[in-house]
Design a protein around this motif. Structure first.
Motif, PDB file in Angstrom:
ATOM      1  N   TRP A   1      -2.143   5.434  -9.100  1.00 18.07           N
ATOM      2  CA  TRP A   1      -2.596   4.282  -8.308  1.00 18.07           C
ATOM      3  C   TRP A   1      -2.865   4.706  -6.872  1.00 18.07           C
ATOM      4  O   TRP A   1      -3.890   4.364  -6.294  1.00 18.07           O
ATOM      5  N   ARG A   2      -1.926   5.451  -6.289  1.00 21.45           N
ATOM      6  CA  ARG A   2      -2.092   5.906  -4.898  1.00 21.45           C
ATOM      7  C   ARG A   2      -3.333   6.768  -4.752  1.00 21.45           C
ATOM      8  O   ARG A   2      -4.123   6.595  -3.821  1.00 21.45           O
ATOM      9  N   GLN A   3      -3.511   7.726  -5.661  1.00 19.62           N
ATOM     10  CA  GLN A   3      -4.666   8.614  -5.579  1.00 19.62           C
ATOM     11  C   GLN A   3      -5.967   7.840  -5.746  1.00 19.62           C
ATOM     12  O   GLN A   3      -6.927   8.074  -5.018  1.00 19.62           O
ATOM     13  N   SER A   4      -5.986   6.938  -6.696  1.00 24.37           N
ATOM     14  CA  SER A   4      -7.224   6.194  -6.919  1.00 24.37           C
ATOM     15  C   SER A   4      -7.499   5.239  -5.765  1.00 24.37           C
ATOM     16  O   SER A   4      -8.661   5.022  -5.403  1.00 24.37           O
ATOM     17  N   ALA A   5      -6.458   4.698  -5.145  1.00 26.55           N
ATOM     18  CA  ALA A   5      -6.656   3.823  -3.986  1.00 26.55           C
ATOM     19  C   ALA A   5      -7.293   4.597  -2.834  1.00 26.55           C
ATOM     20  O   ALA A   5      -8.226   4.114  -2.177  1.00 26.55           O
ATOM     21  N   MET A   6      -6.802   5.803  -2.589  1.00 25.77           N
ATOM     22  CA  MET A   6      -7.392   6.639  -1.529  1.00 25.77           C
ATOM     23  C   MET A   6      -8.826   7.029  -1.885  1.00 25.77           C
ATOM     24  O   MET A   6      -9.713   7.005  -1.035  1.00 25.77           O
ATOM     25  N   ALA A   7      -9.038   7.376  -3.147  1.00 30.59           N
ATOM     26  CA  ALA A   7     -10.372   7.793  -3.569  1.00 30.59           C
ATOM     27  C   ALA A   7     -11.371   6.640  -3.491  1.00 30.59           C
ATOM     28  O   ALA A   7     -12.534   6.855  -3.135  1.00 30.59           O
ATOM     29  N   LEU A   8     -10.936   5.427  -3.808  1.00 36.95           N
ATOM     30  CA  LEU A   8     -11.838   4.280  -3.706  1.00 36.95           C
ATOM     31  C   LEU A   8     -12.278   4.076  -2.257  1.00 36.95           C
ATOM     32  O   LEU A   8     -13.463   3.831  -1.986  1.00 36.95           O
TER      33      LEU A   8
ATOM     34  N   LYS B   1      -0.982  -3.262   3.204  1.00 42.96           N
ATOM     35  CA  LYS B   1      -0.212  -4.142   2.323  1.00 42.96           C
ATOM     36  C   LYS B   1      -0.141  -3.555   0.917  1.00 42.96           C
ATOM     37  O   LYS B   1       0.928  -3.536   0.295  1.00 42.96           O
ATOM     38  N   GLU B   2      -1.269  -3.064   0.414  1.00 38.52           N
ATOM     39  CA  GLU B   2      -1.285  -2.458  -0.919  1.00 38.52           C
ATOM     40  C   GLU B   2      -0.339  -1.261  -0.973  1.00 38.52           C
ATOM     41  O   GLU B   2       0.465  -1.136  -1.904  1.00 38.52           O
ATOM     42  N   ILE B   3      -0.395  -0.403   0.022  1.00 41.04           N
ATOM     43  CA  ILE B   3       0.471   0.780   0.062  1.00 41.04           C
ATOM     44  C   ILE B   3       1.938   0.371   0.112  1.00 41.04           C
ATOM     45  O   ILE B   3       2.778   0.932  -0.606  1.00 41.04           O
ATOM     46  N   ALA B   4       2.255  -0.607   0.938  1.00 45.68           N
ATOM     47  CA  ALA B   4       3.643  -1.069   1.047  1.00 45.68           C
ATOM     48  C   ALA B   4       4.136  -1.655  -0.267  1.00 45.68           C
ATOM     49  O   ALA B   4       5.274  -1.409  -0.686  1.00 45.68           O
ATOM     50  N   LEU B   5       3.283  -2.412  -0.932  1.00 43.14           N
ATOM     51  CA  LEU B   5       3.661  -2.997  -2.221  1.00 43.14           C
ATOM     52  C   LEU B   5       3.887  -1.927  -3.280  1.00 43.14           C
ATOM     53  O   LEU B   5       4.816  -2.019  -4.081  1.00 43.14           O
TER      54      LEU B   5
ATOM     55  N   ALA C   1       7.551   1.239  -6.507  1.00 44.23           N
ATOM     56  CA  ALA C   1       8.105   2.546  -6.872  1.00 44.23           C
ATOM     57  C   ALA C   1       9.625   2.551  -6.705  1.00 44.23           C
ATOM     58  O   ALA C   1      10.350   3.060  -7.572  1.00 44.23           O
ATOM     59  N   ALA C   2      10.108   1.978  -5.615  1.00 46.19           N
ATOM     60  CA  ALA C   2      11.555   1.921  -5.379  1.00 46.19           C
ATOM     61  C   ALA C   2      12.246   1.066  -6.427  1.00 46.19           C
ATOM     62  O   ALA C   2      13.314   1.430  -6.941  1.00 46.19           O
TER      63      ALA C   2
END
Length: 168
Positions: A19-26, A146-150, A155-156
């Motif tokens: 998710w993190r990688q695809s969010a950055m790539a988008l 907000k997306e990153i924080a969520l 993850a936690a």
């Protein structure tokens, strides 16, 4: 029980990473398309969305995206959110997943509007500049944060649940 907890943790970690990688790539592909007008960036953006949605795209046909994603590039059959949803059993996790999806959808709307605006304008036009500004705007960056924080919060929560399962 420990093996199941470990597998669940691995699956959750893989999902979080994807998710993190695809969010950055988008973000990168949208900004690159708006800046350059190169259709390949727009196509890569769609391919990433297709991978997230469980649809076969160019990546599933063996073509590598310029933006490296740590995914097995086989034909996906299940959307990325659904894959995690299968491992998520708590209401709090499902709620966070819904919030992550809503934030991501908000970003996608901004990205699509900017790409559409850029695609209809000349390279040095004020419309293209406005489209690029939208992808660096306070609103965009706020939703991105907000997306990153969520995702971090999710993850936690997933790690907590996995640890609790292992301790039982």
């Amino acid at each position: 029980r420990a093996n199941a907890a470990n597998e669940q943790q691995r699956a959750s970690t893989r999902w979080i990473t994807q998710w993190r990688q695809s969010a950055m790539a988008l973000t990168q592909t949208a900004r690159s398309y708006v800046l350059t007008g190169e259709p390949r960036f727009q196509q890569q953006h769609q391919d990433i969305l297709d991978l997230r949605a469980g649809k076969p795209g160019l990546a599933s046909q063996g073509q590598v995206l310029d933006w490296e994603l740590d995914w097995e590039l086989t034909t996906p059959t299940t959307a990325l959110l659904e894959r995690l949803h299968k491992t998520s059993t708590t209401e709090a996790e499902r709620d966070l997943l819904a919030q992550v999806k809503a934030a991501s959808d908000g970003l996608s709307r901004i990205e699509h509007q900017a790409m559409q605006q850029a695609g209809q304008s000349a390279p040095a036009s004020t419309e293209r500049s406005a489209a690029l500004a939208a992808l660096h705007s306070t609103d965009y960056l706020h939703v991105k944060a907000k997306e990153i924080a969520l995702v971090r919060q999710l993850a936690a929560l997933l790690a907590q649940r996995s640890q609790a399962t292992q301790n039982q």
